[in-house]
Design an enzyme around this catalytic site. Structure first.
Site, PDB file in Angstrom:
ATOM      1  N   SER A 100       0.815  -1.213   0.000  1.00 36.95           N
ATOM      2  CA  SER A 100       0.000   0.000   0.000  1.00 36.95           C
ATOM      3  C   SER A 100       0.857   1.275   0.000  1.00 36.95           C
ATOM      4  O   SER A 100       1.627   1.488  -0.919  1.00 36.95           O
ATOM      5  CB  SER A 100      -0.949  -0.056   1.189  1.00 36.95           C
ATOM      6  N   ASP A 241      -2.150   6.228  -3.521  1.00 31.54           N
ATOM      7  CA  ASP A 241      -1.137   5.534  -2.734  1.00 31.54           C
ATOM      8  C   ASP A 241      -0.635   4.345  -3.568  1.00 31.54           C
ATOM      9  O   ASP A 241      -1.053   4.160  -4.717  1.00 31.54           O
ATOM     10  CB  ASP A 241      -1.707   5.087  -1.371  1.00 31.54           C
ATOM     11  N   ASP A 243      -1.155   1.235  -3.876  1.00 34.76           N
ATOM     12  CA  ASP A 243      -2.017   0.233  -4.513  1.00 34.76           C
ATOM     13  C   ASP A 243      -3.352   0.826  -4.967  1.00 34.76           C
ATOM     14  O   ASP A 243      -4.271   0.094  -5.348  1.00 34.76           O
ATOM     15  CB  ASP A 243      -2.226  -0.999  -3.617  1.00 34.76           C
ATOM     16  N   ASP A 245      -5.965   2.189  -3.678  1.00 36.83           N
ATOM     17  CA  ASP A 245      -7.302   2.124  -3.077  1.00 36.83           C
ATOM     18  C   ASP A 245      -7.657   3.473  -2.463  1.00 36.83           C
ATOM     19  O   ASP A 245      -8.798   3.711  -2.103  1.00 36.83           O
ATOM     20  CB  ASP A 245      -7.451   0.966  -2.067  1.00 36.83           C
TER      21      ASP A 245
HETATM   22 MG    MG Z   1      -3.647   1.382  -0.057  1.00 37.37          MG
END
Ligand code: MG
Length: 457
Positions: A100, A241, A243, A245
């Protein structure tokens, strides 16, 4: 109805994470693969972010899945919400190799359930038990799993997000996207182009060395994005960020939008068209509740962590409650009509739609939100749990909330005190309408904290 937090051994709130090669080794991901393959036999989709250690850890994880007889669908590099969407639509589970927002040397694993949500506490504890069981049998030669590569599936996600919005809703708008060299390089620009926007990118080439900025989209790392927004007269800049999300924004004047304000603005917009419940952790600024209530909606609070928000939203929907939106005050927002997980690409698209429908600039829309000041502080102590208990007694006569740690609610302000699950410290958050009022409450809490710690044996 409330979801309670349960402490796990290895996994945290969003999967397992640590320094790759030290804490997160190929041996560990091999065991995670075997444990997951035992728990969720069937077709498992595997994805990763752009980190250099992704292929090492993904291959070991896939080996564990194959050895336990699973069919592996390798989706390659893609955002976590894209893998979640793909799992929800097609498969029996998923595993995402990602750390992340953590720095480049980190990596980790998020486990995805068949419904696309991250694995909950109870199931994760079962998985952890299987991890410590090194006698998991592997299948003989004629029963091992097979692997297929399915890099094209990410296109389904792009289409699914874009189809949530009116055709060409972004026509005439210039947007600058900063995917931070992460997996959203191949999704967010495509989503916004599908909405009719003119899209420019910065840090738009996937690169696990993160040459432009760190995976955490902090204001300091987004100066390049802000400059490009100004130079191109863009409606806004959006950054993800590691990844994708989460999504954070730079307004049309080049100013970083505080994530609670971002959340509140989208809440305000959604509440205009629908009435119902907004779900968010107790750590979210009151600005969200203020705009929701003003628009005739209500807020349901959960423990801190996106998984608790997502699961509470799903439970409320299943019991017939009108849940219209959810999220965290860090740019991780959940659109229940799309899927029950945080989705950075969806958040970027929602901002385009919001600006198109209001016809106003992002800076002016942020300017009309109620002002809030949030102050955060940490106190080192190994007696976190006793301290929270002591504070609970100390503030017994007041309006308090025990959803996660202790929340003390006063007129127009609150304080939240939580013990860290992984470090010897407690975190204090204060949220108030005026900065001075917030600082007063913080110093009051710190005084009671020292009194309680002094009295502990
Ligand atoms: Mg994330």
């Amino acid at each position: 109805m409330a979801i309670k937090k349960i402490q796990k051994q290895l996994f945290g709130t969003n999967g397992v994470r640590g320094i790759a090669g030290k804490e997160i080794t190929p041996e560990l991901t091999l065991h995670i693969g075997k444990a997951l393959g035992t728990m969720r036999p069937g077709q498992i989709a595997v994805g990763r972010d752009t980190r250099t250690t992704g292929p090492v850890l993904a291959n070991a994880l896939k080996a564990g899945l194959l050895a336990t007889g699973c069919e592996v669908i390798d989706c390659g590099i893609l955002p976590t919400p894209a893998l979640q969407y793909i799992v929800k639509e097609h498969y029996d589970g998923g595993a995402m190799i990602t750390a992340s927002h953590n720095p480049p040397e980190y990596n980790g694993v998020k486990i995805i359930e068949p419904d696309g949500t991250e694995m909950g506490d109870e199931e994760t504890i079962r998985l952890e038990e299987l991890l410590s069981d090194h006698s998991i049998p592997v299948r003989p030669w004629n029963q091992v799993g097979t692997e297929v590569t399915a890099l094209h599936l990410v296109d389904e996600y792009i289409h699914a997000v874009a189809s949530q919005f009116e055709e060409n809703i972004g026509r005439g708008m210039t947007i600058v996207v900063d995917p931070g060299s992460g997996p959203a390089c191949q999704t967010t620009p495509a989503i916004l182009q599908a909405l009719g926007c003119r899209v420019l990118t910065i840090n738009g080439v996937m690169d696990g060395t993160f040459p432009g900025r760190l995976p955490e989209p902090s204001p300091e790392g987004l100066e390049g994005l802000a400059a490009l927004v100004l130079a191109s007269h863009a409606a806004f800049g959006v950054a993800h960020d590691g990844d994708a999300d989460r999504a954070v924004f730079i307004d049309n004047k080049g100013v970083f939008v505080e994530e609670n304000d971002e959340f509140a603005l989208i809440v305000q917009h959604i509440c205009k068209n629908a009435k119902g419940i907004i779900v968010t952790p107790v750590s979210t600024s009151q600005v969200v509740e203020l705009v929701a209530v003003a628009a005739g909606c209500t807020v349901q609070y959960t423990p801190v962590g996106s998984i608790y928000v997502a699961r509470t939203m799903r439970q409320l929907v299943e019991t017939g409650n009108p849940v219209i939106f959810g999220g965290e005050g860090n740019g991780g927002l959940i659109f229940p009509n799309h899927q029950f997980c945080r989705d950075g690409g969806m958040t970027a698209a929602a901002m385009v739609s919001l600006l198109a429908e209001t016809g106003k600039s992002l800076s002016s829309l942020i300017g009309q939100l109620p002002k809030r000041y949030m102050i955060k502080e940490k106190i080192s102590t190994t007696h976190g749990a006793q301290l929270i208990e002591g504070l609970g007694k100390y503030y017994e006569g007041e309006s308090v909330d025990h959803t996660d740690g202790l929340k003390i609610k006063r007129h127009k302000k609150w304080a939240l005190i939580r013990a860290s699950g992984t470090e010897p410290l407690v975190r204090i958050m204060v949220d108030a309408a005026e900065r001075d009022a917030g600082l007063d409450l913080l110093s009051e809490i710190k005084t009671s904290v020292s009194e309680i710690l002094d009295e502990l044996p």
